[in-house]
Write an enzyme that holds these catalytic residues in place. Structure first.
Site, PDB file in Angstrom:
ATOM      1  N   ASP A  34       0.600  -0.945   0.140  1.00  0.00           N
ATOM      2  CA  ASP A  34      -0.190  -0.006   0.318  1.00  0.00           C
ATOM      3  C   ASP A  34       1.179   1.040  -0.114  1.00  0.00           C
ATOM      4  O   ASP A  34       1.169   1.360   1.364  1.00  0.00           O
ATOM      5  CB  ASP A  34      -0.896   0.085   0.886  1.00  0.00           C
ATOM      6  CG  ASP A  34      -1.496   1.430   1.704  1.00  0.00           C
ATOM      7  OD1 ASP A  34      -1.557   1.741   0.579  1.00  0.00           O
ATOM      8  OD2 ASP A  34      -2.603   1.255   2.461  1.00  0.00           O
ATOM      9  N   LYS A  46      -3.441   9.298  -3.806  1.00  0.00           N
ATOM     10  CA  LYS A  46      -3.481  10.416  -3.403  1.00  0.00           C
ATOM     11  C   LYS A  46      -2.207  11.424  -4.356  1.00  0.00           C
ATOM     12  O   LYS A  46      -2.971  12.208  -4.952  1.00  0.00           O
ATOM     13  CB  LYS A  46      -2.473  10.486  -1.464  1.00  0.00           C
ATOM     14  CG  LYS A  46      -3.222  10.226  -0.792  1.00  0.00           C
ATOM     15  CD  LYS A  46      -2.644   9.638   0.772  1.00  0.00           C
ATOM     16  CE  LYS A  46      -3.159   9.304   1.474  1.00  0.00           C
ATOM     17  NZ  LYS A  46      -4.067  10.300   1.981  1.00  0.00           N
TER      18      LYS A  46
END
Length: 428
Positions: A245, A274
């Protein structure tokens, strides 16, 4: 913002992790440029959070803005089912080029949490294709992977913001978090818990998932690269795929383009989000190997069963392409290196302050861990009054500034943090 707007927001709009009965007051931002957020009262404050790790080049970047304007004249969105488009093709080409050769199949989605859900579903379907009903995932404590259900199920069940949902979530496996920090000596004992669990459950585990090197909201811990290397070896020994991740850490935040590069290992599935669009529009990607993709494709379903409405949004793909082109100039390496040096110089001495128990710096991440919980309302008010935007979390005051921040601007952030940790009234 007018008084009526402020009152409406207070009464009717639910903000993240906020109460509707007694919400923490919000600050109205009317525009943003560079590293500054402009408030309604015309005050400019330095953003130390990069809009939750995403705005790595600051705000209103001309290259990113041009990419958005150029694409919106063509189309802002089109469904991705049965249709493709140049921005998505170009982005997937770039992502495959940036990441290890093994990762050559890309699934685009619309948020980091969904990228995690996609990765989990991929491995469940992968094992189904192989005639095995593996549903459990192994991870480590102090982790955080998002707010959707599968993502919550692999976040720390006891020390996380999702504890209230524990009885509703799938039952996954949690090893002890490593205690060997990034800059200190590796301790072999860190591996005991994980090794025991994987040995005893190897035929049940669908996959392992980790935040490589940096654990985010779960505690902002930076663990030793040797731990990641050993975990990958264990996964290989038991033929268990591993998911990394990199939603928070990807695209340079730790000083490497991807945090897993610190350990010299390669995941079977990689989740990105992001900063992928430079903090402009939401977008995420899940990359995997040809082997996993092909195995899923021969399943009973005959395809991967997932398809978000806004996946591969052309606007988001176009600006992500522009963002990656900026990163390819490699200015970020110098920027992040300089930020790391300055954060180390300014923050590490805070370890001697009475309310500080630890200080950690890695790349463009600075963390001050305190002995008391921050009073979020008072501390945010203090930060804004002193010209900076920093959002404390529990006992942590941390900053992840835009890479474009100047020496003077970063000094401002760290000086205000120094004042905050020296002010007992800002803690509970």
């Amino acid at each position: 913002m007018s008084q009526s707007d402020t009152l409406f927001d207070y009464k009717h709009i639910w903000h993240p992790y906020s109460s509707m009965i007694n919400p923490i007051p919000c600050y109205s931002v009317v525009s943003a440029k560079g590293v500054y957020l402009k408030l309604t009262n015309k005050k400019n404050i330095i953003d130390g959070m990069s809009s939750w790790w995403s705005a790595i080049h600051g705000y209103n970047h001309p290259v990113l803005n041009r990419a958005l304007k150029k694409q919106i004249k063509k189309m802002s969105h089109v469904m991705f089912g049965g249709i493709t488009h140049p921005p998505a093709i170009a982005l997937c080409r770039q992502l495959i080029e940036l990441t290890p050769k093994k990762l050559d199949c890309v699934f685009l989605s619309d948020s980091g949490s969904v990228a995690i859900e996609v990765a989990i579903k991929m491995l469940i379907q992968y094992w189904q294709s192989l005639g095995q009903k593996r549903k459990q995932f192994l991870t480590i404590r102090n982790g955080y992977h998002g707010d959707t259900f599968a993502a919550m199920s692999i976040s720390d069940p006891d020390n996380s913001i999702h504890q209230i949902y524990n009885n509703l979530l799938p039952n996954n496996l949690f090893a002890d978090a490593p205690v060997s920090s990034f800059h200190k000596k590796w301790q072999k004992s860190d591996l005991i818990s994980f090794k025991k669990i994987i040995e005893e459950n190897s035929l049940k585990i669908a996959g392992v998932i980790l935040e490589p090197i940096v654990q985010g909201v779960g505690g902002m811990n930076f663990y030793h690269p040797a731990y990641l290397k050993k975990i990958k070896k264990l996964c290989d020994n038991y033929s268990i795929p591993i998911i990394f991740d990199e939603i928070a850490t990807g695209f340079g935040r730790t000083g490497r383009l991807f945090a897993f590069e610190h350990a010299g290992v390669i995941p079977d599935i990689l989740c990105l989000g992001k900063a992928i669009t430079g903090g402009t529009i939401t977008l995420a990607a899940t990359l995997t190997s040809r082997h996993i993709a092909d195995t899923i494709s021969i399943s009973q379903a005959g395809c991967f069963m997932h398809g978000p409405t806004y996946m591969a949004n052309p606007l988001a793909c176009a600006v992500a392409n522009a963002n990656i082109k900026i990163l390819k100039t490699n200015k970020w390496k110098i920027q992040v290196s300089n930020i790391e040096k300055q954060l180390s110089k300014n923050l590490l001495p805070l370890i001697h302050y009475p309310y500080v128990v630890d200080v950690r710096v890695l790349g463009a991440i600075g963390v001050v861990e305190c002995s008391h919980l921050a009073n979020v309302f008072l501390m945010q008010k203090f930060f804004v009054e002193n010209g900076v935007w920093i959002r404390p979390f529990k006992k942590l005051i941390y900053i992840v500034p835009p890479y474009t921040i100047s020496v003077a601007q970063l000094n401002k952030l760290t000086n205000v943090i120094t004042q905050a940790v020296n002010n007992r009234s800002l803690f509970i």
